[in-house]
Design an enzyme around this catalytic site. Structure first.
Site, PDB file in Angstrom:
ATOM      1  N   HIS A 127       0.472  -1.242  -0.030  1.00  0.00           N
ATOM      2  CA  HIS A 127      -0.618  -0.109   0.241  1.00  0.00           C
ATOM      3  C   HIS A 127       0.879   1.521  -0.659  1.00  0.00           C
ATOM      4  O   HIS A 127       1.975   1.195   0.296  1.00  0.00           O
ATOM      5  CB  HIS A 127      -0.970   0.426   0.919  1.00  0.00           C
ATOM      6  N   GLY A 187       1.913   3.669   2.758  1.00  0.00           N
ATOM      7  CA  GLY A 187       2.502   3.334   3.561  1.00  0.00           C
ATOM      8  C   GLY A 187       4.365   2.612   2.930  1.00  0.00           C
ATOM      9  O   GLY A 187       5.172   3.244   2.810  1.00  0.00           O
ATOM     10  N   HIS A 188       3.891   1.266   2.906  1.00  0.00           N
ATOM     11  CA  HIS A 188       5.399   0.612   1.602  1.00  0.00           C
ATOM     12  C   HIS A 188       6.019   1.041   0.897  1.00  0.00           C
ATOM     13  O   HIS A 188       7.330   1.872  -0.024  1.00  0.00           O
ATOM     14  CB  HIS A 188       4.420  -0.400   1.330  1.00  0.00           C
ATOM     15  N   GLN A 242       7.161 -15.173  13.430  1.00  0.00           N
ATOM     16  CA  GLN A 242       7.044 -14.045  14.658  1.00  0.00           C
ATOM     17  C   GLN A 242       4.974 -13.359  14.379  1.00  0.00           C
ATOM     18  O   GLN A 242       5.056 -12.681  15.054  1.00  0.00           O
ATOM     19  CB  GLN A 242       7.559 -12.764  13.484  1.00  0.00           C
ATOM     20  N   GLU A 287       7.767   4.130  10.719  1.00  0.00           N
ATOM     21  CA  GLU A 287       7.683   4.464  12.320  1.00  0.00           C
ATOM     22  C   GLU A 287       6.139   3.920  12.785  1.00  0.00           C
ATOM     23  O   GLU A 287       5.556   3.945  14.279  1.00  0.00           O
ATOM     24  CB  GLU A 287       7.505   6.170  12.460  1.00  0.00           C
ATOM     25  N   ASP A 337       4.851   0.926  12.329  1.00  0.00           N
ATOM     26  CA  ASP A 337       6.030   0.034  13.368  1.00  0.00           C
ATOM     27  C   ASP A 337       6.929   0.626  14.257  1.00  0.00           C
ATOM     28  O   ASP A 337       7.706  -0.623  14.154  1.00  0.00           O
ATOM     29  CB  ASP A 337       5.959  -1.196  12.636  1.00  0.00           C
ATOM     30  N   GLN A 351       9.105  -1.899  16.453  1.00  0.00           N
ATOM     31  CA  GLN A 351       9.692  -3.019  15.714  1.00  0.00           C
ATOM     32  C   GLN A 351      10.992  -2.015  15.191  1.00  0.00           C
ATOM     33  O   GLN A 351      12.260  -2.113  15.478  1.00  0.00           O
ATOM     34  CB  GLN A 351       8.941  -3.101  14.450  1.00  0.00           C
ATOM     35  N   LEU A 369      -2.362   3.530   7.430  1.00  0.00           N
ATOM     36  CA  LEU A 369      -2.440   2.282   6.043  1.00  0.00           C
ATOM     37  C   LEU A 369      -1.618   1.105   7.140  1.00  0.00           C
ATOM     38  O   LEU A 369      -0.863   1.487   7.447  1.00  0.00           O
ATOM     39  CB  LEU A 369      -1.650   2.700   5.163  1.00  0.00           C
TER      40      LEU A 369
HETATM   41  P1  AMP Z   1       4.530  -5.400   6.982  1.00  0.00           P
HETATM   42  O1  AMP Z   1       4.520  -5.663   4.836  1.00  0.00           O
HETATM   43  O2  AMP Z   1       3.451  -4.961   7.223  1.00  0.00           O
HETATM   44  O3  AMP Z   1       5.174  -6.253   7.675  1.00  0.00           O
HETATM   45  O4  AMP Z   1       5.368  -3.716   6.481  1.00  0.00           O
HETATM   46  C1  AMP Z   1       6.765  -3.356   5.263  1.00  0.00           C
HETATM   47  C2  AMP Z   1       7.268  -2.328   6.501  1.00  0.00           C
HETATM   48  O5  AMP Z   1       6.359  -0.841   6.194  1.00  0.00           O
HETATM   49  C3  AMP Z   1       7.157  -1.857   7.459  1.00  0.00           C
HETATM   50  O6  AMP Z   1       8.910  -1.377   8.372  1.00  0.00           O
HETATM   51  C4  AMP Z   1       6.584  -1.621   8.364  1.00  0.00           C
HETATM   52  O7  AMP Z   1       6.683  -0.612   9.412  1.00  0.00           O
HETATM   53  C5  AMP Z   1       5.930  -0.212   6.635  1.00  0.00           C
HETATM   54  N1  AMP Z   1       5.009   0.474   6.665  1.00  0.00           N
HETATM   55  C6  AMP Z   1       3.591  -0.608   6.841  1.00  0.00           C
HETATM   56  N2  AMP Z   1       2.962   0.830   7.285  1.00  0.00           N
HETATM   57  C7  AMP Z   1       3.246   1.870   7.061  1.00  0.00           C
HETATM   58  C8  AMP Z   1       2.827   2.806   6.705  1.00  0.00           C
HETATM   59  N3  AMP Z   1       0.681   3.591   7.030  1.00  0.00           N
HETATM   60  N4  AMP Z   1       3.433   3.833   6.843  1.00  0.00           N
HETATM   61  C9  AMP Z   1       4.397   4.318   7.121  1.00  0.00           C
HETATM   62  N5  AMP Z   1       4.918   2.348   6.599  1.00  0.00           N
HETATM   63  C10 AMP Z   1       4.063   1.691   7.048  1.00  0.00           C
END
Ligand code: AMP
Length: 270
Positions: free
Chosen positions: A30, A32-33, A57, A144, A146, A149, A179
């Site tokens: 999305h 965010g990624h 995890q 940020e 997470d 993490q 997101l």
């Molecule tokens: P995930 O696929 O959920 O493991 O997330 C992969 C990376 O994307 C991690 O570093 C998350 O912190 C980051 N991430 C997930 N959602 C967001 C967001 N809404 N805004 C910024 N980074 C995000």
């Protein structure tokens, strides 16, 4: 864009490259990624995105099995962004070697999500250790959203490798909901409520500047949110953003929340 399906593909593709930006993900990409990926593309010569739903995890098997998957859609997004490499490893590619030392969290780190998701961060740190060793990136971009993490991985990785962890701002939708791939399991109406919860806490935080009785305010806020939005709150705490110790001050602190809404566990920080 090169698709790397195993360690051989990875080693071949990365050979000779020194300025690599790495964005680890679990897919269902999305905005965010995408913000992390765009930053890596700007700051590094080559960008590699991994998509790996890391089983170690998840402290709940059902949660692992139900985690959203969308490889086809993800690849289209990555192709459009002009990402250099996508790494789609299998479990055996990641877990081919044994760690010399078991990854264990210290007692002082068993706070926030670590208190409620036993073994979760040990799994995250383990997979990040393995991926960093395999990829040897110059920079790793993490969100940020997470925050805990990011905090734990940064401390572990930067002590052991030369790779730098780059924190990236949380991206929100127009209603202010952070997101998350897990949002795919919520309806539009439910997502509006998630946005209302976020807005409630954003304005709460703004009003905190003048207070010196944060603990009591947080306790009341917790009760209010439970009543208003019919959610189950795991924690609502104010902590120092540099060491994650409980903080009663506004300066350098962040408000952290984890809650269940319609059986989906969501986290955010402000
Ligand atoms: P995930 O696929 O959920 O493991 O997330 C992969 C990376 O994307 C991690 O570093 C998350 O912190 C980051 N991430 C997930 N959602 C967001 C967001 N809404 N805004 C910024 N980074 C995000």
């Amino acid at each position: 864009m090169k698709i790397l399906l195993n360690n051989n593909d990875l080693n071949e593709a990365l050979y000779g490259h020194t300025n690599i930006g790495f964005v680890p993900t679990m897919g269902s990409l999305h905005k965010g990624h995408i913000s992390l990926i765009r930053r890596s593309l700007r700051e590094c010569n080559k960008t590699i995105v991994s998509i790996f739903i890391n089983p170690t995890q998840f402290n709940n098997k059902k949660d692992y099995e139900n985690y959203p998957k969308n490889n086809k859609g993800d690849l289209l997004i990555l192709e459009k962004l002009n990402v250099n490499f996508v790494f789609l490893p299998k479990k055996k590619d990641i877990y081919k070697f044994r760690n010399s030392k078991k990854i264990l969290l210290k007692k002082k780190d068993k706070i926030l999500c670590a208190k409620y998701r036993k073994g979760h961060f040990e799994g995250v740190i383990d997979v990040m250790n393995r991926l960093t060793k395999m990829i040897n990136p110059k920079k790793i971009f993490m969100g940020e959203k997470d925050f805990q993490q990011l905090f734990l991985v940064k401390r572990y990785i930067e002590k052991k490798y030369r790779s730098k962890i780059i924190p990236c701002k949380t991206i929100r939708d127009k209603n202010n909901a952070a997101l998350s791939s897990r949002n795919l399991r919520l309806s539009k109406k439910d997502l509006n409520i998630v946005g209302n919860i976020a807005r409630n806490l954003i304005s709460f935080k703004k009003r905190l500047k003048k207070t010196n009785n944060l603990n009591k305010l947080l306790l009341n806020k917790k009760k209010e949110l439970i009543k208003l939005y019919n959610i189950e709150i795991e924690y609502l705490e104010s902590r120092d953003k540099f060491n994650l110790k409980i903080s009663n001050k506004f300066t350098n602190s962040k408000i952290f929340i984890a809650y269940f809404f319609k059986k989906i566990r969501l986290i955010d920080n402000f």
